[in-house]
Motif scaffolding. Structure first.
Motif, PDB file in Angstrom:
ATOM      1  N   MET A 102       3.547  -4.784  -3.542  1.00 57.90           N
ATOM      2  CA  MET A 102       2.641  -4.996  -2.567  1.00 57.90           C
ATOM      3  C   MET A 102       1.470  -6.175  -3.136  1.00 57.90           C
ATOM      4  SD  MET A 102       3.233  -3.248   0.085  1.00 57.90           S
ATOM      5  CE  MET A 102       4.417  -2.106   0.371  1.00 57.90           C
ATOM      6  N   ILE A 103       1.290  -5.985  -4.529  1.00 59.39           N
ATOM      7  CA  ILE A 103       0.562  -6.872  -5.174  1.00 59.39           C
ATOM      8  C   ILE A 103       1.217  -8.263  -5.162  1.00 59.39           C
ATOM      9  CG2 ILE A 103      -0.209  -7.426  -7.521  1.00 59.39           C
ATOM     10  CD1 ILE A 103      -0.561  -4.541  -8.348  1.00 59.39           C
ATOM     11  N   GLY A 104       2.475  -8.272  -5.238  1.00 58.60           N
ATOM     12  CA  GLY A 104       3.209  -9.657  -5.235  1.00 58.60           C
ATOM     13  C   GLY A 104       2.861 -10.208  -4.023  1.00 58.60           C
ATOM     14  N   ILE A 105       2.954  -9.505  -2.810  1.00 61.54           N
ATOM     15  CA  ILE A 105       2.933  -9.942  -1.324  1.00 61.54           C
ATOM     16  C   ILE A 105       1.392 -10.537  -1.006  1.00 61.54           C
ATOM     17  CG2 ILE A 105       2.708  -9.318   1.183  1.00 61.54           C
ATOM     18  CD1 ILE A 105       4.967  -7.136   0.502  1.00 61.54           C
ATOM     19  N   PHE A 106       0.407  -9.772  -1.784  1.00 66.27           N
ATOM     20  CA  PHE A 106      -0.876 -10.039  -1.649  1.00 66.27           C
ATOM     21  C   PHE A 106      -1.177 -11.280  -2.403  1.00 66.27           C
ATOM     22  CE2 PHE A 106      -5.010 -10.318  -3.535  1.00 66.27           C
ATOM     23  CZ  PHE A 106      -5.940  -9.881  -2.404  1.00 66.27           C
ATOM     24  N   LEU A 107      -0.489 -11.547  -3.797  1.00 69.44           N
ATOM     25  CA  LEU A 107      -0.742 -12.909  -4.437  1.00 69.44           C
ATOM     26  C   LEU A 107      -0.010 -13.931  -3.598  1.00 69.44           C
ATOM     27  CD1 LEU A 107      -0.240 -11.664  -7.983  1.00 69.44           C
ATOM     28  CD2 LEU A 107      -2.343 -12.315  -6.960  1.00 69.44           C
ATOM     29  N   PHE A 108       1.118 -13.777  -3.115  1.00 72.80           N
ATOM     30  CA  PHE A 108       1.671 -14.976  -2.231  1.00 72.80           C
ATOM     31  C   PHE A 108       1.012 -15.277  -1.166  1.00 72.80           C
ATOM     32  CE2 PHE A 108       4.592 -16.120   1.067  1.00 72.80           C
ATOM     33  CZ  PHE A 108       5.363 -17.168   0.387  1.00 72.80           C
ATOM     34  N   SER A 109       0.340 -14.178  -0.568  1.00 71.48           N
ATOM     35  CA  SER A 109      -0.397 -14.623   0.748  1.00 71.48           C
ATOM     36  C   SER A 109      -1.516 -15.221   0.338  1.00 71.48           C
ATOM     37  CB  SER A 109      -0.763 -13.550   1.310  1.00 71.48           C
ATOM     38  OG  SER A 109       0.433 -12.521   1.621  1.00 71.48           O
ATOM     39  N   ALA A 165      -1.903 -17.168  -2.164  1.00 71.19           N
ATOM     40  CA  ALA A 165      -1.620 -18.612  -2.863  1.00 71.19           C
ATOM     41  C   ALA A 165      -0.929 -19.356  -2.032  1.00 71.19           C
ATOM     42  CB  ALA A 165      -0.625 -18.216  -4.155  1.00 71.19           C
ATOM     43  N   PHE A 166      -0.778 -18.943  -0.609  1.00 75.52           N
ATOM     44  CA  PHE A 166       0.159 -19.673   0.307  1.00 75.52           C
ATOM     45  C   PHE A 166      -0.304 -21.008   0.541  1.00 75.52           C
ATOM     46  CE2 PHE A 166       1.550 -20.912   4.544  1.00 75.52           C
ATOM     47  CZ  PHE A 166       2.943 -20.749   4.462  1.00 75.52           C
TER      48      PHE A 166
END
Lengths: 205, 202
Positions: free
Chosen positions: B131-138, B140-141
């Protein structure tokens, strides 16, 4: 390793090998006979040379001419912009995007009605839409458009209007008299309207 | 006649209901194959357990063979089957990141949820990290957009909705046959390896 795994592995390989032996898939989707019969009885598939000529002169992008005669006949003479799909190759996958669409009216052309009608039946049975037959084929096209006959003086005014139109169309398509006949085998490719890919839900591990 | 949802034989509204049902079946099969254990999954990487390879190879081969028989029978129109678009650099970079996370965490996204669902602590930690990875990716998109969409300096990355058989212009039937032979050979040889290495208890 138990015998079961050997049997399962063998089954997988045999079934996969069966795929290799399969002939190319055949299109089994067909229009039901009653519907086909109804469409064959109906005259709505015919489009007259006059209408085709007027739409070509107007540069109507929604008309698409398909010449179903052989390649030699096509190279001798065809209508400008017509695409050559010989009757025997009509259902090849290569031509499917041209014929299976809903955006343009496909007009099938042959020397008379015969081959065009056969092509029309093939297309209609395959479920293609907006397929028409040039009524009387290229023979009728020559009689009506390229060498129009002057109506008798006793005929109604509409006949003379039509004659005037045909004279103009004849000039446009390079007709007039036998010795001035201009052949055109230029095949322009019209924009192909392909079905857009509908996307399904994406998935993953 | 198929695929059922894109051709509207099953209404679009059922899409998510069916997805949930299929997801539950998927999770059940994964759990019963032992995929809720991270040690079993990374066993493929360290060479002591090849269950992952067997399950996924079997699933792929059965699906591929089945789909093409269905296509031959006219039961499914392959031109409507979803093909994932190929963005070359994005696929390579994403694959490396995914592989690194996979081997260090012991889960792939799907199996981490299964691990979390049956209460494994490493599964719960992995899912949280996910979930943290998804948040960071979003977040940094905007920076990553070029690589993600194949634009800017990654122009030309987008190869389209392409498959291996189309790219190399080989018959899919022949390819599936070759793939099946490779799969069965892999089952056989990994079994030989498994017999030689010291069994790991987990």
């Amino acid at each position: 390793m138990s015998k079961r795994y050997f049997i399962l592995g063998a089954v997988l390989i045999i079934v996969a090998f069966g795929l290799v032996l399969l002939p190319d898939s055949v299109n089994k989707d067909q229009v039901p006979p009653e519907k086909l019969l109804k469409e064959i009885m109906s005259q709505s598939r015919y489009i007259s040379p006059d209408l085709v000529a007027s739409r070509m002169i107007d540069e109507d992008p929604s008309i698409f001419l398909v010449d179903v005669r052989s390649a030699e006949e096509y190279s001798t003479y065809s209508l400008p912009g017509a695409l050559n799909i010989p009757l025997e190759n009509l259902l090849d996958n290569e031509w499917k995007p041209y014929l299976e669409q809903t955006g343009v009216d496909v007009v099938l052309i042959s020397n008379d009605n015969l081959y065009a009608e056969q092509a029309w039946v093939l297309c209609t049975r395959s479920g293609y839409k907006n397929i028409y037959v040039l009524k009387g084929g290229l023979n009728q096209w020559f009689a009506d458009i390229m060498q129009p006959q002057m109506p008798a003086p006793t005929e109604p005014a509409e006949a003379f209007d039509l004659y005037t139109f045909r004279k103009g169309a004849s000039k446009y398509f390079g007709g007039g008299s036998d010795d001035q006949m201009v052949t055109s085998n230029k095949s322009e490719s019209l924009p192909v309207i392909q079905r857009t890919k509908k996307s399904a839900a994406a998935g993953g591990c | 006649m198929g695929p059922l949802i894109p051709l509207h034989i099953i209404p679009e509204t059922w899409n998510h209901v069916i997805a949930v049902l299929l997801g539950m079946a998927f999770g059940f099969i994964m759990e019963s194959s032992g995929f809720s254990s991270s040690r079993k999954i990374v066993g493929l990487f360290y060479g002591y357990d090849f269950t992952v390879l067997r399950v996924f190879f079997t699933a792929t081969v059965v699906t591929a063979i089945g789909l093409y028989y269905f296509s031959y029978m006219g039961w499914i129109d392959m031109s409507f089957v979803y093909i994932h678009p190929t963005y070359l650099t994005a696929a390579i970079v994403g694959g490396l990141i995914m592989g690194l996370g996979f081997v260090s965490g012991g889960y792939c996204p799907g199996t981490s949820l299964i691990g979390a669902a049956i209460g494994r602590i490493d599964g719960i930690v992995f899912t949280t990290g996910l979930m943290i990875g998804i948040f960071l990716f979003s977040e940094a998109f905007p920076v990553l957009e070029g690589i993600y969409e194949g634009t800017g300096m990654f122009d030309g990355d987008f190869l389209g909705y392409i498959t291996i058989t189309e790219y190399f212009n080989i018959s899919p039937h022949l390819f599936i046959f070759g793939f099946t032979v490779v799969a069965v050979a892999a089952f056989y040889f990994t079994n030989l390896i498994r017999k030689r290495v010291k069994p790991v208890n987990y």
